[in-house]
Design a protein around this motif. Structure first.
Motif, PDB file in Angstrom:
ATOM      1  N   TYR A  34     -22.094  56.107 -23.598  1.00 27.50           N
ATOM      2  CA  TYR A  34     -21.219  56.849 -24.506  1.00 27.50           C
ATOM      3  C   TYR A  34     -20.851  58.192 -23.875  1.00 27.50           C
ATOM      4  O   TYR A  34     -21.618  58.759 -23.101  1.00 27.50           O
ATOM      5  N   GLY A  35     -19.689  58.710 -24.246  1.00 30.27           N
ATOM      6  CA  GLY A  35     -19.308  60.009 -23.722  1.00 30.27           C
ATOM      7  C   GLY A  35     -17.863  60.324 -23.994  1.00 30.27           C
ATOM      8  O   GLY A  35     -17.217  59.708 -24.850  1.00 30.27           O
ATOM      9  N   GLN A  36     -17.361  61.312 -23.274  1.00 35.20           N
ATOM     10  CA  GLN A  36     -15.956  61.717 -23.373  1.00 35.20           C
ATOM     11  C   GLN A  36     -15.158  60.921 -22.353  1.00 35.20           C
ATOM     12  O   GLN A  36     -15.227  61.159 -21.147  1.00 35.20           O
ATOM     13  N   TRP A  37     -14.394  59.952 -22.839  1.00 32.51           N
ATOM     14  CA  TRP A  37     -13.582  59.122 -21.959  1.00 32.51           C
ATOM     15  C   TRP A  37     -12.258  59.827 -21.696  1.00 32.51           C
ATOM     16  O   TRP A  37     -11.693  60.481 -22.578  1.00 32.51           O
ATOM     17  N   TYR A  38     -11.772  59.682 -20.478  1.00 27.33           N
ATOM     18  CA  TYR A  38     -10.571  60.398 -20.078  1.00 27.33           C
ATOM     19  C   TYR A  38      -9.882  59.651 -18.941  1.00 27.33           C
ATOM     20  O   TYR A  38     -10.390  58.663 -18.405  1.00 27.33           O
ATOM     21  N   SER A  39      -8.706  60.147 -18.578  1.00 28.38           N
ATOM     22  CA  SER A  39      -7.949  59.621 -17.441  1.00 28.38           C
ATOM     23  C   SER A  39      -8.033  60.639 -16.306  1.00 28.38           C
ATOM     24  O   SER A  39      -7.655  61.800 -16.481  1.00 28.38           O
ATOM     25  N   ARG A  40      -8.506  60.182 -15.155  1.00 30.52           N
ATOM     26  CA  ARG A  40      -8.513  61.085 -13.994  1.00 30.52           C
ATOM     27  C   ARG A  40      -7.085  61.515 -13.652  1.00 30.52           C
ATOM     28  O   ARG A  40      -6.842  62.658 -13.246  1.00 30.52           O
ATOM     29  N   THR A  41      -6.160  60.602 -13.815  1.00 31.73           N
ATOM     30  CA  THR A  41      -4.751  60.911 -13.532  1.00 31.73           C
ATOM     31  C   THR A  41      -4.251  62.043 -14.416  1.00 31.73           C
ATOM     32  O   THR A  41      -3.551  62.955 -13.950  1.00 31.73           O
ATOM     33  N   ALA A  42      -4.611  62.003 -15.707  1.00 29.28           N
ATOM     34  CA  ALA A  42      -4.158  63.042 -16.636  1.00 29.28           C
ATOM     35  C   ALA A  42      -4.696  64.409 -16.233  1.00 29.28           C
ATOM     36  O   ALA A  42      -3.963  65.418 -16.286  1.00 29.28           O
ATOM     37  N   ASP A  90      -1.319  51.159 -15.291  1.00 30.50           N
ATOM     38  CA  ASP A  90      -1.950  50.862 -14.005  1.00 30.50           C
ATOM     39  C   ASP A  90      -2.474  52.108 -13.305  1.00 30.50           C
ATOM     40  O   ASP A  90      -3.439  52.042 -12.544  1.00 30.50           O
ATOM     41  N   ASP A  91      -1.827  53.242 -13.562  1.00 35.38           N
ATOM     42  CA  ASP A  91      -2.220  54.466 -12.859  1.00 35.38           C
ATOM     43  C   ASP A  91      -3.181  55.335 -13.672  1.00 35.38           C
ATOM     44  O   ASP A  91      -3.448  56.483 -13.321  1.00 35.38           O
ATOM     45  N   PHE A  92      -3.742  54.805 -14.758  1.00 36.11           N
ATOM     46  CA  PHE A  92      -4.534  55.611 -15.699  1.00 36.11           C
ATOM     47  C   PHE A  92      -5.839  56.126 -15.079  1.00 36.11           C
ATOM     48  O   PHE A  92      -6.268  57.236 -15.332  1.00 36.11           O
ATOM     49  N   ASP A  93      -6.497  55.296 -14.273  1.00 39.31           N
ATOM     50  CA  ASP A  93      -7.764  55.652 -13.616  1.00 39.31           C
ATOM     51  C   ASP A  93      -8.790  56.147 -14.634  1.00 39.31           C
ATOM     52  O   ASP A  93      -9.213  57.296 -14.631  1.00 39.31           O
ATOM     53  N   MET A  94      -9.211  55.227 -15.487  1.00 42.63           N
ATOM     54  CA  MET A  94     -10.115  55.551 -16.587  1.00 42.63           C
ATOM     55  C   MET A  94     -11.480  56.003 -16.083  1.00 42.63           C
ATOM     56  O   MET A  94     -11.988  55.524 -15.079  1.00 42.63           O
ATOM     57  N   ALA A  95     -12.079  56.945 -16.808  1.00 43.12           N
ATOM     58  CA  ALA A  95     -13.401  57.447 -16.448  1.00 43.12           C
ATOM     59  C   ALA A  95     -14.101  57.962 -17.699  1.00 43.12           C
ATOM     60  O   ALA A  95     -13.482  58.161 -18.745  1.00 43.12           O
ATOM     61  N   VAL A  96     -15.406  58.181 -17.583  1.00 48.48           N
ATOM     62  CA  VAL A  96     -16.187  58.774 -18.663  1.00 48.48           C
ATOM     63  C   VAL A  96     -17.049  59.882 -18.086  1.00 48.48           C
ATOM     64  O   VAL A  96     -17.543  59.783 -16.958  1.00 48.48           O
ATOM     65  N   GLY A  97     -17.188  60.958 -18.845  1.00 48.66           N
ATOM     66  CA  GLY A  97     -18.048  62.062 -18.440  1.00 48.66           C
ATOM     67  C   GLY A  97     -19.080  62.347 -19.512  1.00 48.66           C
ATOM     68  O   GLY A  97     -18.922  61.962 -20.678  1.00 48.66           O
ATOM     69  N   PRO A  98     -20.166  63.025 -19.151  1.00 46.89           N
ATOM     70  CA  PRO A  98     -21.134  63.450 -20.159  1.00 46.89           C
ATOM     71  C   PRO A  98     -20.457  64.382 -21.156  1.00 46.89           C
ATOM     72  O   PRO A  98     -19.484  65.067 -20.816  1.00 46.89           O
ATOM     73  N   PRO A  99     -20.943  64.439 -22.396  1.00 44.58           N
ATOM     74  CA  PRO A  99     -20.410  65.425 -23.324  1.00 44.58           C
ATOM     75  C   PRO A  99     -20.474  66.818 -22.702  1.00 44.58           C
ATOM     76  O   PRO A  99     -21.481  67.187 -22.099  1.00 44.58           O
ATOM     77  N   THR A 100     -19.397  67.547 -22.808  1.00 44.59           N
ATOM     78  CA  THR A 100     -19.352  68.894 -22.255  1.00 44.59           C
ATOM     79  C   THR A 100     -20.491  69.741 -22.827  1.00 44.59           C
ATOM     80  O   THR A 100     -20.752  69.710 -24.029  1.00 44.59           O
ATOM     81  N   SER A 101     -21.161  70.495 -21.963  1.00 48.88           N
ATOM     82  CA  SER A 101     -22.243  71.371 -22.411  1.00 48.88           C
ATOM     83  C   SER A 101     -21.686  72.576 -23.146  1.00 48.88           C
ATOM     84  O   SER A 101     -20.492  72.907 -23.019  1.00 48.88           O
ATOM     85  N   LEU A 102     -22.556  73.256 -23.897  1.00 50.04           N
ATOM     86  CA  LEU A 102     -22.128  74.487 -24.556  1.00 50.04           C
ATOM     87  C   LEU A 102     -22.074  75.623 -23.534  1.00 50.04           C
ATOM     88  O   LEU A 102     -21.017  76.172 -23.260  1.00 50.04           O
ATOM     89  N   ASP A 103     -23.224  75.939 -22.932  1.00 48.06           N
ATOM     90  CA  ASP A 103     -23.288  76.977 -21.901  1.00 48.06           C
ATOM     91  C   ASP A 103     -24.613  76.859 -21.158  1.00 48.06           C
ATOM     92  O   ASP A 103     -25.361  75.885 -21.343  1.00 48.06           O
ATOM     93  N   SER A 104     -24.919  77.850 -20.361  1.00 51.64           N
ATOM     94  CA  SER A 104     -26.111  77.797 -19.504  1.00 51.64           C
ATOM     95  C   SER A 104     -27.414  77.869 -20.288  1.00 51.64           C
ATOM     96  O   SER A 104     -28.490  77.632 -19.727  1.00 51.64           O
ATOM     97  N   SER A 105     -27.366  78.199 -21.569  1.00 50.39           N
ATOM     98  CA  SER A 105     -28.581  78.283 -22.379  1.00 50.39           C
ATOM     99  C   SER A 105     -29.025  76.932 -22.926  1.00 50.39           C
ATOM    100  O   SER A 105     -30.067  76.845 -23.594  1.00 50.39           O
ATOM    101  N   ASP A 106     -28.258  75.868 -22.687  1.00 46.90           N
ATOM    102  CA  ASP A 106     -28.599  74.546 -23.216  1.00 46.90           C
ATOM    103  C   ASP A 106     -30.003  74.112 -22.785  1.00 46.90           C
ATOM    104  O   ASP A 106     -30.442  74.405 -21.665  1.00 46.90           O
ATOM    105  N   ALA A 107     -30.671  73.377 -23.669  1.00 48.34           N
ATOM    106  CA  ALA A 107     -32.030  72.910 -23.397  1.00 48.34           C
ATOM    107  C   ALA A 107     -32.068  71.746 -22.419  1.00 48.34           C
ATOM    108  O   ALA A 107     -33.070  71.541 -21.737  1.00 48.34           O
ATOM    109  N   MET A 108     -30.985  70.966 -22.356  1.00 53.82           N
ATOM    110  CA  MET A 108     -30.930  69.814 -21.471  1.00 53.82           C
ATOM    111  C   MET A 108     -29.737  69.967 -20.527  1.00 53.82           C
ATOM    112  O   MET A 108     -28.747  70.630 -20.856  1.00 53.82           O
TER     113      MET A 108
END
Length: 472
Positions: free
Chosen positions: A182-190, A319-337
């Motif tokens: 699971y995660g934030q799905w996106y297009s590398r092309t976009a 065809d040119d979408f180049d689908m990908a998924v990334g981890p949920p964006t972090s809040l900032d450097s204080s995150d516990a994980m």
């Protein structure tokens, strides 16, 4: 579809019901009913062997019901063909109406032999377990695997698969066949067209969405009709900010769990997307297919989803979408994980009803699905990983699934597995999902949404009719 001349008592019951000769209880009245063991004609077990560990009768028919969703049903048909090579004919049914069509049969004590309990109309597995309507799959786990009799089935499974089938005990009642990322799905092309990188912090997310807005593109879309999709990124986001214990407290229905600072930070971050106008207009009214369609057409950058989305959108993806998924964006450097933290777990549930006519056949069908031939076939057909270790090794995978494998490897031990969605389905989908949906539609602010979530969780905790589960 029916393979072979398979017609037994259950088929006669269904035909009688269709003809009006048999009255079934209304679906709304089924939650409090339990079959307690039906009077259907069960198939006697043969003597067990390494090749037939459950003693399946060689000519016994089997009924398999498959959820006709993003994965389709060809993979099941292929596994059924393997089954029929050694055993009796298979009656194959595909449907999107799992609860509507099957729960009356569960109550009558006349269920199918295998159920793929998926989709928005899935049955409440916790309620079925409480009513003794689900067969314990421990004997499947301890059986010799299809490919190597010296290796038990349980030892061929990815971590977390067994646990996802357990509900407060050591027994395993459900086999989750896929391994979803699971995660934030996106297009590398976009992102390349905008000349931006994938956002690792929330400040970077805001900057990316602002640049997209200036180009007439929304930062996010989501299926407002099924708002629990937002939980696919929201839950791991909460864990990243405050640590995994925050999610455990939420799963355990602990008092004030939803009032944790990490929850508030996550809700406020997501609400910022709404306040700044970064959410695609009309998203609150979109189905999952409609929101995915908007995303596929480059009208939004990010969508919360799981790794089935690549196959589900295959026909509409450019065809040119180049689908990908990334981890949920972090809040900032204080995150516990760390940033790499994701939610990844076994999904797409199957179970064998306790009152099935052919329980041994149901177990054998699942053992076949867990064999390397079926698992590799599934991945090739539907672009999704299975719960079988190494089954995708050496396969050429599409971009989205390759990306999912990459972030899974990068996460290492930084995986979270929320149990709210399957322990408390209604609470997760309707109450929590509804509160998040209202916030993302701009109808309430984070404080009100959090209060609504906590009230719903407290009500569930007080409700003695709801079976409770705890992390061990």
């Amino acid at each position: 579809m029916t393979s072979g001349p398979y017609l037994n008592r259950r088929a006669l019951i269904r035909r009688s019901a269709a003809a009006g000769f048999l009255t079934l209880p209304a679906v709304g009245a089924l939650a409090s009913c339990a079959s307690g063991g039906g009077d259907n004609d069960t198939v006697e077990r043969e003597e067990a062997t390494d090749s037939n560990p459950f003693g399946v009768s060689p000519d016994a028919g089997l009924e398999v019901v498959i959820f006709d969703g993003g994965f389709g049903d060809q993979y099941a048909l292929d596994a059924e063909e393997i089954y029929q090579g050694s055993y009796g004919p298979v009656e194959h049914v595909k449907t999107t109406e799992i609860q509507t069509r099957l729960q009356p049969r569960m109550v009558q004590g006349d269920p199918p032999d295998v159920v793929n309990n998926g989709g928005a109309d899935a049955m409440d597995i916790a309620a079925l377990i409480r009513n003794n309507q689900v067969h314990d799959l421990t004997e499947l786990l301890d059986a010799p695997s299809l490919d190597d009799p010296s290796v038990r089935v349980r030892d061929t499974l990815l971590p977390g698969t067994v646990e996802m089938g357990q509900f407060g005990s050591e027994a395993m009642y459900r086999l989750n066949y896929t391994f979803n990322v699971y995660g934030q799905w996106y297009s590398r092309t976009a992102l390349e067209r905008l000349e931006v990188e994938y956002p690792r912090t929330w400040d970077e997310m805001i900057a990316v969405c602002e640049k997209a807005k200036q180009e007439g593109i929304a930062g996010w879309t989501y299926p407002g009709v099924y708002p629990y999709y937002f939980n696919f990124t929201l839950y791991p986001f909460i864990a990243k900010i405050g640590g995994p214990d925050v999610l455990r407290a939420i799963d355990n229905l602990e008092p004030n769990a939803w009032r944790h600072d990490a929850v508030r930070s996550a809700f406020e971050a997501y609400y910022e997307l709404v306040a700044r106008g970064y959410v695609l207009q009309g998203s609150p009214g979109l189905t999952h297919e409609e929101s995915q369609g908007e995303w596929n057409q480059y009208r939004a950058l990010f969508i919360p989803n799981g790794s089935w989305v690549e196959n589900e959108t295959a026909q509409n993806t450019p065809d040119d979408f180049d689908m990908a998924v990334g981890p949920p964006t972090s809040l900032d450097s204080s995150d516990a994980m760390p940033f790499e933290t994701i939610w990844a777990s076994a999904g797409e549930p199957f179970f064998v009803p306790a009152d099935a006519t052919n329980v041994p056949g149901g177990l054998e069908f699942l053992r076949i699905m867990l064999g390397s031939e079926s698992a590799r076939n599934f991945t090739q057909l539907v672009s999704s990983l299975t719960c079988v270790r190494g089954a995708a090794d050496g396969l050429t995978l599409p971009p989205g699934l390759t990306s999912a494998q990459d972030i899974l490897a990068a996460a290492g031990d930084n995986l979270v597995i929320p149990r709210m969605p399957d322990w408390y389905r209604q609470l997760n989908n309707e109450e929590i999902g509804g509160a998040v949906a209202a916030m993302m539609a701009g109808e309430m602010e984070p404080d009100e949404a959090i209060t609504r979530c906590q009230r719903a969780a407290d009500a569930a905790a007080r409700d003695d009719s709801i079976q409770k589960f705890q992390h061990v």
